[in-house]
Design a protein around this motif. Sequence first.
Motif, short mmCIF file in Angstrom:
data_model
loop_
_atom_site.label_atom_id
_atom_site.label_comp_id
_atom_site.label_asym_id
_atom_site.label_seq_id
_atom_site.Cartn_x
_atom_site.Cartn_y
_atom_site.Cartn_z
N VAL A 52 0.87 -1.17 0.03
CA VAL A 52 0.09 0.08 -0.03
C VAL A 52 0.91 1.20 -0.05
CG1 VAL A 52 -1.88 1.30 1.14
CG2 VAL A 52 -1.93 -1.15 1.21
N GLU A 97 2.40 2.13 -3.20
CA GLU A 97 1.56 2.42 -4.24
C GLU A 97 1.22 3.85 -3.93
OE1 GLU A 97 -2.33 0.49 -4.27
OE2 GLU A 97 -1.34 -1.10 -4.82
N LYS A 98 0.88 4.19 -2.40
CA LYS A 98 0.36 5.55 -2.18
C LYS A 98 1.40 6.56 -1.97
CE LYS A 98 -4.25 4.16 -1.27
NZ LYS A 98 -5.14 3.90 -0.25
N ASN A 99 2.37 6.15 -1.25
CA ASN A 99 3.33 7.25 -0.84
C ASN A 99 4.98 6.59 -1.03
OD1 ASN A 99 4.67 9.19 0.54
ND2 ASN A 99 3.99 8.70 2.53
N TYR A 125 -3.09 6.40 10.80
CA TYR A 125 -3.18 7.43 9.67
C TYR A 125 -3.59 8.80 10.28
CZ TYR A 125 -3.61 9.66 5.33
OH TYR A 125 -3.23 10.42 4.22
#
Length: 587
Positions: A420, A423-425, A476
Amino acid sequence: MLDIKQYTTNQKDVSMQKFKKQLAAAVSEAVCKTAGDNVCGADEICAMLEYPPDPTMGDIALPCFRFAKLLRKAPPAIAAALAEDATIKSVDGVGSVNVSGGYLNFRISDGYYEKNVIPEILEKGDGYGRSDIGKGKTVVLDYSSPNVAKPFHIGHLGTTVIGHSLKKLHEFCGYNCVGINHLGDWGTQFGKLIVAYRKWGSEKEVEKDGIDGLVALYVRFHEEADKDPSLNDLARAEFTKLEHHDPDNIKLWKWFIELSLAEYKKTYDQLGITFDSYNGESFYTDKMPEQVEKLRSMGLLKLDDGASVVDLSEYNMPVCLILKRDGSTLYPTRDIAAAVYRKRTYNFDKCIYVTSSQQSLHFAQWFKVVELMGYDWYDELVHVPYGTVSIDGVKLSTRHGNVVLLRDVFEAAIEKVTKVIDEKNPGLENKKETAEAVGVGAIVFYYLMNNRIKDISFRMDDALSFDGNTGPYVQYTYARTCSLLEKSGEIRGDRIKITSPYEAELAKELSRFSETVLRAVAEYEPSVITRYILAVSTAFNRFYHECPILSAEDEDVRNTRTALTKATNTVLHSALPLICLKTPEKI
Ligand code: ARG
């Protein structure tokens, strides 16, 4: 008549609790005015206060049913009368009062959060939510306690994280805590391992494979002993030699423990867990004879088919085994000796044992034996049981047959989180460390969301979602507060002005921290904190989506929202470690 001022001003506690106490004192005064002095004390009323299930009804509710007898009126009439009481209405923080059936519902004024709650959190920082109810008291916690050279599996997650969480919670309340890993480092399994190692093992291989090598030898022993039962006699003989300090066997035994500990410590590091003592079962070998002698001289030991036992039929329990036929000691014998040693060494006020509920009888039995032995601290022993864990929805290594290793569960979680993040960061610094904190945190959070006594079935995908009620979601949220604060200016505690219901809702959640901690301690229930963290995170995210923070035009509004962000950051920073979660600042 009760003096409200005296009752409330010497309370050191904070926020919501302070409000409840002042309110309770005022209600007590009103009730006593009619029904007679001291008929209903403030403490009693404080305990009656509830949070309405639907927050649109109010922030705090007082059910009036119990006053019906005292005041000889119907609850709705009582609620209506109390709603008009001038003292109650003038309590600091009471915004509005309304009657709903037999309930009196209070709305807390925004001014209360502005003047009390938010400035208090800003001022106290890390100290916010702590209490000193444990000052001068010692709590010993016995948890994790795996059996050496056997796999550390998913079933150990409960004792490890519930135990550590209870330790953190007690420390947060001022207790002096001693965490003990009561390693299962003694018993016939070592005879088996020694035999297996000499027959089929090699130093190089075991050194390379660590605990896996030991487990493989252990499994092999059982397979071979099924075919050739005489191996069991050999194992017993090797264990007896160990008991008599045979130097070669002692050397092997120490090595097996070292290898196992190295593996456990990796898992403990991932969880941020340390212990104050690793005194395992073997440590009590020379401490048992004194207790066995005491039992004997008190006439508590009975012979049962050659074994020495304590009869507990009077207490509706099976006998507690103290010595086997051959005179060797047993699990309860070691627990009794360990409890006496701990009392003498730490002079605990409470000694807590966290194990699966499958051991409830074991603890009930030996606690009773301790009582029968005349130790007056028997009621300071507390067993904290938890339900079973099963796992589904994910393919885990089948290398170990049907045992699911905790290590493999953590690894699978870390792998998913890494994907994840990639992908995102992808540019995230400390990617490895963060993925570990979030992956492991997800498992722990998911587990600690349930009441500990419930059996739970794991769904990995649910645990790892960033959107649901999960560990990644709350971590988060914390990271979001960090990044907002990085960009914010100085915060002023004297310029707080609440202008939105979302701000008030968040402040209300934050004000409940200390009473939530106290409840979790009183119930030995980490899930109380897990759910609280979720409530704070949800309130914060709602506020975040509804209220512009850094871009708010009015300076006081911006200051208030930044202060709320800081207060949320403070509470989450303290609360996450209470349930073994780390607090990465960027995800
Ligand atoms: N080693 C035990 C097991 O894995 C747990 C020990 C719990 N603590 C105690 N003092 N009995 O089942």
